[in-house]
Design a protein around this motif. Structure first.
Motif, mmCIF file in Angstrom:
data_model
loop_
_atom_site.group_PDB
_atom_site.id
_atom_site.type_symbol
_atom_site.label_atom_id
_atom_site.label_comp_id
_atom_site.label_asym_id
_atom_site.label_seq_id
_atom_site.Cartn_x
_atom_site.Cartn_y
_atom_site.Cartn_z
ATOM 1 N N LYS A 9 -2.575 2.267 -2.321
ATOM 2 C CA LYS A 9 -2.026 2.977 -3.474
ATOM 3 C C LYS A 9 -2.432 4.446 -3.456
ATOM 4 C CE LYS A 9 -1.567 -0.927 -6.555
ATOM 5 N NZ LYS A 9 -1.917 -1.511 -7.844
ATOM 6 N N ARG A 10 -3.524 4.787 -2.784
ATOM 7 C CA ARG A 10 -4.037 6.153 -2.768
ATOM 8 C C ARG A 10 -3.517 6.961 -1.581
ATOM 9 N NH1 ARG A 10 -6.670 7.549 -7.312
ATOM 10 N NH2 ARG A 10 -8.645 8.208 -6.498
ATOM 11 N N LYS A 12 -0.651 8.552 0.720
ATOM 12 C CA LYS A 12 0.746 8.994 0.691
ATOM 13 C C LYS A 12 1.114 9.386 2.118
ATOM 14 C CE LYS A 12 3.645 12.677 -1.128
ATOM 15 N NZ LYS A 12 3.618 13.945 -1.875
ATOM 16 N N TYR A 13 2.147 8.759 2.653
ATOM 17 C CA TYR A 13 2.607 9.107 3.996
ATOM 18 C C TYR A 13 3.526 10.315 3.895
ATOM 19 C CZ TYR A 13 0.449 4.882 5.609
ATOM 20 O OH TYR A 13 -0.484 3.933 5.921
ATOM 21 N N GLU A 100 -1.672 11.844 3.225
ATOM 22 C CA GLU A 100 -2.476 12.539 2.222
ATOM 23 C C GLU A 100 -3.297 11.472 1.512
ATOM 24 O OE1 GLU A 100 -1.803 14.723 -1.983
ATOM 25 O OE2 GLU A 100 -0.496 15.369 -0.354
ATOM 26 N N GLU A 105 -4.706 16.356 3.310
ATOM 27 C CA GLU A 105 -3.772 15.948 4.364
ATOM 28 C C GLU A 105 -4.495 15.817 5.691
ATOM 29 O OE1 GLU A 105 0.196 17.724 4.965
ATOM 30 O OE2 GLU A 105 -0.157 18.694 3.031
#
Length: 116
Positions: A9-10, A12-13, A100, A105
């Motif tokens: 959930k944390r 981000k692609y 991220e 990132e």
């Protein structure tokens, strides 16, 4: 299992990769948006990877290529095709992931075997 759900959930692609990453000094790369990236070299017998972490830092004047002769990394990566970069030495590096996590990132690049 709960840790895995929290992590997923944390994370981000990121699908939009920098077009170019060029070396600024011995420990910093910069992209076309003037964002700075710090490399960590991961080397095994058969494999070379570089983890680039986007971190805002103060940079001085750029070094010239002649000042970077001992640098083990290419002086520039340019996007060659989707999910791949071509380095200034014509080596190909694939993007293993660009994520991220907690606002930071990371891009993991892996050098592809030469096609000689």
């Amino acid at each position: 299992m709960a840790e895995s759900l929290f992590f997923n959930k944390r994370v981000k692609y990121i699908t939009e990769d920098p077009n170019r990453l060029w070396i600024w000094d011995k420990v910093t790369f910069m992209d076309e948006q003037r964002r700075t990236w710090l490399p960590i070299i991961l080397q095994t017998e058969n494999n070379q990877q570089v983890l680039l972490r986007q971190q805002r830092i103060q940079v001085g004047d750029p070094l010239s290529p002649s000042q970077l002769t001992s640098c083990p990394l290419p002086l520039m990566w340019q996007q060659d095709s989707e999910r791949k970069y071509r380095a200034n030495d014509d080596s190909i590096w694939r993007i293993v992931y660009h994520i991220e996590f907690c606002g930071t990132e990371d891009i993991l690049l892996e050098k592809m075997p030469s096609q000689e």
